[in-house]
Write an enzyme that holds these catalytic residues in place. Structure first.
Site, PDB file in Angstrom:
ATOM      1  N   CYS A  77       0.861  -1.183   0.000  1.00 53.62           N
ATOM      2  CA  CYS A  77       0.000   0.000   0.000  1.00 53.62           C
ATOM      3  C   CYS A  77       0.893   1.226   0.000  1.00 53.62           C
ATOM      4  O   CYS A  77       1.687   1.417   0.935  1.00 53.62           O
ATOM      5  CB  CYS A  77      -0.898  -0.015   1.240  1.00 53.62           C
ATOM      6  SG  CYS A  77      -1.922   1.464   1.439  1.00 53.62           S
ATOM      7  N   CYS A 203      -0.778   3.559  -7.184  1.00 53.21           N
ATOM      8  CA  CYS A 203      -1.652   2.864  -6.236  1.00 53.21           C
ATOM      9  C   CYS A 203      -1.791   1.441  -6.733  1.00 53.21           C
ATOM     10  O   CYS A 203      -1.969   1.211  -7.945  1.00 53.21           O
ATOM     11  CB  CYS A 203      -3.012   3.553  -6.147  1.00 53.21           C
ATOM     12  SG  CYS A 203      -4.243   2.646  -5.166  1.00 53.21           S
TER      13      CYS A 203
END
Length: 290
Positions: A77, A203
């Protein structure tokens, strides 16, 4: 193999986007066991503050160490890496730890126009960590940075819906409409002077809408994502620590070697695992991580 070599690698993300990193890890490390945790009950991280994300990152790290005895951790992440990886590293000095950051350094090696687009969550792209990285490279290219509010969450929701119809307009889906809005705000894409010829997917979720992004920017813009580099770095750390698993006749493609956990609705993780990894529903379960 030693007992330590047989322990699993922990992987976590705020949701299902980190499955893109898990996919790369499974391909690069076929003899490893994995425990993936999607903190979906507390997603999206990219729209929360650093203190909140940091607290969740510490809680999940403790959970994976105490309940699953992981030998290494991949923070799949970008937002959690930016907010908390330095603290996690300081708290767990003996734990091989790999984090993510938008791959703007690799993008410099491939751009020809000198204009690089970067898309990511607002939490990642406004973090001090990313700002420092961007500042160190600012003289080497022009970076067009675009926060994509809501896109990661929309990708999470999309896994429960049928795949887009081939040939349908990009804007016909929620994810497609968001991609269209944010890419249009960045300017022209292409290989001509002054155009953005390289797009960094900052992302982990975004690789799962690569077909929609491709339809919007054309065939010649290069996409840069982090799954494969993270897998290579993980392998290097395990080799250095003497923790790399050796062949035992049961590669990690065996579903028994991949456990998928979520703090949110299990149906979302099951749908994502089946669509993106080809794994069955019984690999997935719901857990509580206070």
């Amino acid at each position: 193999m030693t007992e330590a070599q047989q322990l699993p690698i922990g992987v976590f993300d705020s949701g299902v986007g980190g499955l893109s990193v898990l996919r790369a890890l499974r391909a690069a490390l076929p003899h490893e066991r994995f425990v993936y945790l999607a903190d979906s009950a507390h997603a999206p991280y990219g729209e929360r503050g650093d203190a909140y994300v940091g607290a969740r990152t510490h809680a999940i790290t403790r959970y994976l160490l105490e309940q699953h005895h992981i030998k290494a951790l991949v923070v799949a992440c970008n937002t959690a890496t930016a907010a908390a990886i330095h603290e996690v590293r300081a708290s767990h000095l003996d734990l091989p730890l790999v984090g993510l950051e938008p791959a703007i350094k690799p993008a410099l090696a491939v751009t020809r126009t000198g204009r690089v687009g970067v898309i990511g969550t607002r939490g990642t792209l406004t973090s001090a960590k990313f700002g420092k990285l961007l500042g160190s490279l600012a003289e080497q290219a022009q970076f067009v940075v675009q926060p994509c509010d809501g896109l990661a969450h929309a990708i999470e929701r999309s896994v429960a819906r049928p795949a887009p119809v081939l040939g349908a307009p990009v804007g016909a889906t929620e994810t497609g409409a968001l991609c269209e809005r944010y890419l249009q705000a960045m300017g022209d894409f292409g290989t001509a002077p002054g155009q953005i010829d390289t797009l960094v997917l900052g992302c982990t979720h975004y690789i799962f809408v690569a077909h929609e992004l491709r339809a919007l920017v054309g065939p010649h813009v290069q996409f840069i994502e982090t799954g494969e580099p993270v897998a290579r770095q993980t392998r290097r750390l395990l080799e250095t620590a003497g923790l790399l698993a050796t062949p035992d006749g049961a590669p990690a493609t065996d579903v028994s070697r991949t456990r998928l956990l979520t703090t949110g609705p299990v149906a979302m993780l099951q749908a994502a695992a089946e669509r993106w990894l080809g794994l069955p529903a019984d690999c997935c379960e719901t857990v509580s991580v206070p």
